[in-house]
Design an enzyme around this catalytic site. Structure first.
Site, PDB file in Angstrom:
ATOM      1  N   TYR A   1       0.842  -1.191  -0.063  1.00 38.70           N
ATOM      2  CA  TYR A   1      -0.030  -0.155   0.059  1.00 38.70           C
ATOM      3  C   TYR A   1       0.767   1.126  -0.235  1.00 38.70           C
ATOM      4  O   TYR A   1       1.773   1.503   0.874  1.00 38.70           O
ATOM      5  CB  TYR A   1      -1.010   0.023   1.147  1.00 38.70           C
ATOM      6  CG  TYR A   1      -1.742   1.318   1.262  1.00 38.70           C
ATOM      7  CD1 TYR A   1      -2.601   1.742   0.559  1.00 38.70           C
ATOM      8  CD2 TYR A   1      -1.177   2.370   2.361  1.00 38.70           C
ATOM      9  CE1 TYR A   1      -3.394   2.787   0.510  1.00 38.70           C
ATOM     10  CE2 TYR A   1      -1.857   3.469   2.443  1.00 38.70           C
ATOM     11  CZ  TYR A   1      -2.818   3.793   1.478  1.00 38.70           C
ATOM     12  OH  TYR A   1      -3.484   5.028   1.595  1.00 38.70           O
ATOM     13  N   HIS A  42      -2.107  16.731  -1.972  1.00 39.83           N
ATOM     14  CA  HIS A  42      -2.824  16.814  -0.547  1.00 39.83           C
ATOM     15  C   HIS A  42      -2.299  17.979  -0.063  1.00 39.83           C
ATOM     16  O   HIS A  42      -2.956  18.383   1.076  1.00 39.83           O
ATOM     17  CB  HIS A  42      -2.188  15.688   0.066  1.00 39.83           C
ATOM     18  CG  HIS A  42      -2.704  14.389   0.014  1.00 39.83           C
ATOM     19  ND1 HIS A  42      -2.656  13.598  -1.236  1.00 39.83           N
ATOM     20  CD2 HIS A  42      -3.354  13.353   0.625  1.00 39.83           C
ATOM     21  CE1 HIS A  42      -3.457  12.539  -1.123  1.00 39.83           C
ATOM     22  NE2 HIS A  42      -3.811  12.398   0.083  1.00 39.83           N
ATOM     23  N   ASN A  74       1.671  11.032   6.335  1.00 47.50           N
ATOM     24  CA  ASN A  74       0.943   9.995   7.371  1.00 47.50           C
ATOM     25  C   ASN A  74       1.428  10.331   8.581  1.00 47.50           C
ATOM     26  O   ASN A  74       2.573  10.276   8.976  1.00 47.50           O
ATOM     27  CB  ASN A  74       1.147   8.590   7.081  1.00 47.50           C
ATOM     28  CG  ASN A  74      -0.089   8.046   6.347  1.00 47.50           C
ATOM     29  OD1 ASN A  74      -1.360   8.592   6.718  1.00 47.50           O
ATOM     30  ND2 ASN A  74      -0.080   7.053   5.435  1.00 47.50           N
ATOM     31  N   TYR A 100     -16.644  30.432  46.841  1.00 51.79           N
ATOM     32  CA  TYR A 100     -16.159  29.281  46.086  1.00 51.79           C
ATOM     33  C   TYR A 100     -14.814  29.617  45.422  1.00 51.79           C
ATOM     34  O   TYR A 100     -13.892  28.736  45.423  1.00 51.79           O
ATOM     35  CB  TYR A 100     -17.329  28.476  45.344  1.00 51.79           C
ATOM     36  CG  TYR A 100     -18.442  27.764  45.662  1.00 51.79           C
ATOM     37  CD1 TYR A 100     -18.281  27.646  47.219  1.00 51.79           C
ATOM     38  CD2 TYR A 100     -19.374  26.994  44.989  1.00 51.79           C
ATOM     39  CE1 TYR A 100     -19.558  27.128  47.806  1.00 51.79           C
ATOM     40  CE2 TYR A 100     -20.308  26.174  45.518  1.00 51.79           C
ATOM     41  CZ  TYR A 100     -20.545  26.380  46.841  1.00 51.79           C
ATOM     42  OH  TYR A 100     -21.407  25.485  47.512  1.00 51.79           O
ATOM     43  N   ARG A 136     -12.481  29.459  48.335  1.00 53.25           N
ATOM     44  CA  ARG A 136     -12.540  28.459  49.306  1.00 53.25           C
ATOM     45  C   ARG A 136     -12.335  27.068  48.457  1.00 53.25           C
ATOM     46  O   ARG A 136     -11.725  26.194  48.846  1.00 53.25           O
ATOM     47  CB  ARG A 136     -14.076  28.341  50.004  1.00 53.25           C
ATOM     48  CG  ARG A 136     -13.900  27.323  50.879  1.00 53.25           C
ATOM     49  CD  ARG A 136     -15.280  27.112  51.531  1.00 53.25           C
ATOM     50  NE  ARG A 136     -16.381  28.066  51.276  1.00 53.25           N
ATOM     51  CZ  ARG A 136     -17.688  27.637  51.128  1.00 53.25           C
ATOM     52  NH1 ARG A 136     -18.029  26.357  51.446  1.00 53.25           N
ATOM     53  NH2 ARG A 136     -18.546  28.314  50.740  1.00 53.25           N
ATOM     54  N   PHE A 148      -2.315   6.054  12.356  1.00 54.39           N
ATOM     55  CA  PHE A 148      -2.446   7.456  12.115  1.00 54.39           C
ATOM     56  C   PHE A 148      -3.597   8.286  12.629  1.00 54.39           C
ATOM     57  O   PHE A 148      -3.945   9.490  12.469  1.00 54.39           O
ATOM     58  CB  PHE A 148      -2.445   7.685  10.502  1.00 54.39           C
ATOM     59  CG  PHE A 148      -3.403   6.828   9.725  1.00 54.39           C
ATOM     60  CD1 PHE A 148      -4.920   6.946   9.880  1.00 54.39           C
ATOM     61  CD2 PHE A 148      -2.954   5.757   9.057  1.00 54.39           C
ATOM     62  CE1 PHE A 148      -5.523   5.965   9.338  1.00 54.39           C
ATOM     63  CE2 PHE A 148      -3.878   4.868   8.423  1.00 54.39           C
ATOM     64  CZ  PHE A 148      -5.274   5.079   8.627  1.00 54.39           C
ATOM     65  N   GLU A 153     -12.383   6.154   4.148  1.00 52.30           N
ATOM     66  CA  GLU A 153     -11.912   6.742   5.563  1.00 52.30           C
ATOM     67  C   GLU A 153     -13.406   7.138   6.447  1.00 52.30           C
ATOM     68  O   GLU A 153     -13.590   8.436   6.137  1.00 52.30           O
ATOM     69  CB  GLU A 153     -10.870   7.743   5.527  1.00 52.30           C
ATOM     70  CG  GLU A 153      -9.699   7.115   4.915  1.00 52.30           C
ATOM     71  CD  GLU A 153      -8.730   8.362   4.148  1.00 52.30           C
ATOM     72  OE1 GLU A 153      -9.113   9.573   4.188  1.00 52.30           O
ATOM     73  OE2 GLU A 153      -7.794   7.882   3.429  1.00 52.30           O
TER      74      GLU A 153
END
Length: 495
Positions: free
Chosen positions: A45, A75, A189, A273, A276, A321, A405
């Site tokens: 792959y 990409h 990746n 608060y 405290r 990934f 995906e």
């Protein structure tokens, strides 16, 4: 291989890269496995196949380098503002560290060029948006890799502008490189955008949580609050680690306090608060941050590539990934930090009300002066904005790659939100810092605890007491700088 810890982040990264320059054996051995695989008539792959939904398409031997080049170019579709130079540098360094673990099969030439970039502070300019935090931070890492091919841009030396990559490469007498099979996939990746943001913020948060305890103690003294809620016995029977540490820090800061002694028998039963419950609130955030630090440390010392290259010759596709572990803790860290700001703003508000001898709005002559009224507005606005940022990104998922995906983490969105939250928290704490310093001035000649007194004197060296309205923005900027300065809190030896 050097393990990177958040508490010593930048030193550890430098040592890791230095070690890899001296001994790149893991990189060489991993690459040898890829070279051997290329002699076989098998599909691997992303090495001799297409990517994502195109994984079933075999690529001819004469096109393997073009495959990797096309991967980077296709990409690099990020958008939005550019990631700061500091975080982009961290992305690059974390990528080098991950590749150096020796399970990615990257070529020595490409690896060496990345190290050259790091050594010479050639930091690629990377748009912040475009990752869904699943198949690695694909778009941001593609932009980080573009200068290897002569495309994209680098940051200038000051980190204020960008320079076309081809111009800067020529200045360094460098030619663009040809990516070898697997190189492109190894580069994009990974979870280095999410990891870089997480590490960047958490490294600062480790100091900021100490400052929050200091400011809480300063405000407690200014408001003549009680030390009884910080009694060790209270926290021993609800022994959350962070809660105990915070209570201990406040006790330490208030040692030898004349202010405490002056109102020990005043008859007041309980404080609000925000005074405290400082140990419970700050402590819960501390414990959350500790968990986030642990997860991010695991991630930045992991291999998040795909496929993975093993010493026995196996090349295996998996899902390291996927950003889910980071996505959850990035959301968690944002919530934890936002709560530190939320309680801080409430303490700031209390100091403006004119209780227990403090002048209303912390100025003696109001009407003509608004005093410290408006900085509290800013704190309130930032705390409210953080509520929007703290909506978790990790609960969303949109399928990509034609459904291949089909579940993504959205951790990159959580990463960007985390930085926004952190910046807001710094501003809110900065406002408490100079507000508490102003309020403490009105307790003189009584002295606060030793630790508070030391911090108060340091603040007064940089921010003067305010007697009339003026340009508060300068003080906010100065206070933010003081928050990140170790000189403020290191002498106090807080945990």
């Amino acid at each position: 291989m050097k393990k990177i810890k958040i508490s010593s982040l930048y030193r550890d990264i430098e040592e890791s890269i230095s070690q890899l320059k001296k001994d790149p054996a893991p990189v060489l051995k991993s690459r040898a496995v890829v070279d051997e695989a290329l002699t076989k008539n098998e599909a691997f792959y992303g090495i001799n196949t297409g990517f994502g939904i195109l994984a079933s398409k075999r690529i001819g031997e004469d096109q393997l380098k073009q495959l990797q080049r096309n991967l980077i170019l296709s990409h690099a579709v990020g958008t939005g503002d550019l990631i700061s130079k500091d975080i982009s540098r961290l992305m690059l360094q974390l990528k080098i560290h991950a590749l150096g673990l020796g399970y990615s099969g990257i070529s020595k030439e490409t690896f060496d060029r990345l190290i050259y970039f790091s050594d010479h502070d050639l930091i690629p300019a990377v748009p912040e948006k475009g990752s869904v935090g699943a198949s690695g931070d694909l778009a941001p890492l593609a932009h980080m890799s573009l200068p290897l091919l002569g495309f994209g841009s680098f940051w200038n030396e000051e980190g204020t502008d960008i320079i076309p990559a081809d111009q800067l490469l020529k200045r360094h007498n460098l030619e663009p490189i040809d990516l070898q099979p697997k190189d492109g996939l190894s580069l994009i990746n990974g979870t280095q955008l999410m990891s870089a943001y997480g590490a960047f913020v958490l490294e600062k948060a480790l100091n900021l949580q100490k400052v929050a305890d200091l400011l809480g103690a300063m405000s407690l003294e200014a408001l003549q609050g009680s030390i009884k809620p910080f009694d060790r016995r209270i926290h021993e029977i609800r022994p959350h680690s962070g809660q105990q540490v915070v209570a201990g820090n406040v006790r330490k800061l208030l040692e030898e306090s004349e202010i405490l002694e002056s109102h020990r028998n005043c008859g007041k039963v309980q404080d609000p608060y925000s005074l405290r419950c400082i140990p419970q609130v700050h402590g819960a955030s501390r414990d959350a941050i500790a968990h986030c630090v642990s997860t991010v440390e695991t991630e930045i010392n992991s291999v998040t590539d795909n496929p993975l290259v093993f010493p026995d010759g196996d090349i295996i596709s998996g899902g390291n990934f996927h950003g889910q572990p980071l996505a959850l803790v990035l959301d968690y860290a944002a919530i934890a930090l936002a709560e530190i700001a939320s309680i801080s703003e409430r303490r700031t508000y209390l100091m403006l009300e004119g209780h227990d001898g403090l002048p209303e709005l912390l100025m003696e002559e109001t009407g003509i002066n608004s005093g410290f009224m408006i900085p509290q507005y800013t704190a309130a606005a930032l705390v409210s904005e953080n509520k929007v940022f703290c909506h978790p990104a990790s609960v969303d998922s949109i399928p990509t790659s034609l459904g291949q995906e089909d579940h993504v983490s959205m951790g990159s969105i959580g990463a960007l939100k985390l930085l926004n939250v952190f910046k807001n928290v710094e501003q809110v704490l900065a406002i408490e810092l100079f507000t508490a310093a102003q309020a403490l001035d009105f307790r003189k000649p009584l002295k606060p605890g030793k630790g508070v007194d030391l911090a108060h004197k340091y603040i007064r060296e940089h921010i003067p007491h305010a007697r009339e309205d003026h340009y508060f923005r300068d003080e906010i900027n100065t206070a933010v700088t003081l928050l990140s300065n170790a000189e403020l809190f290191e002498p106090l030896e807080l945990k």
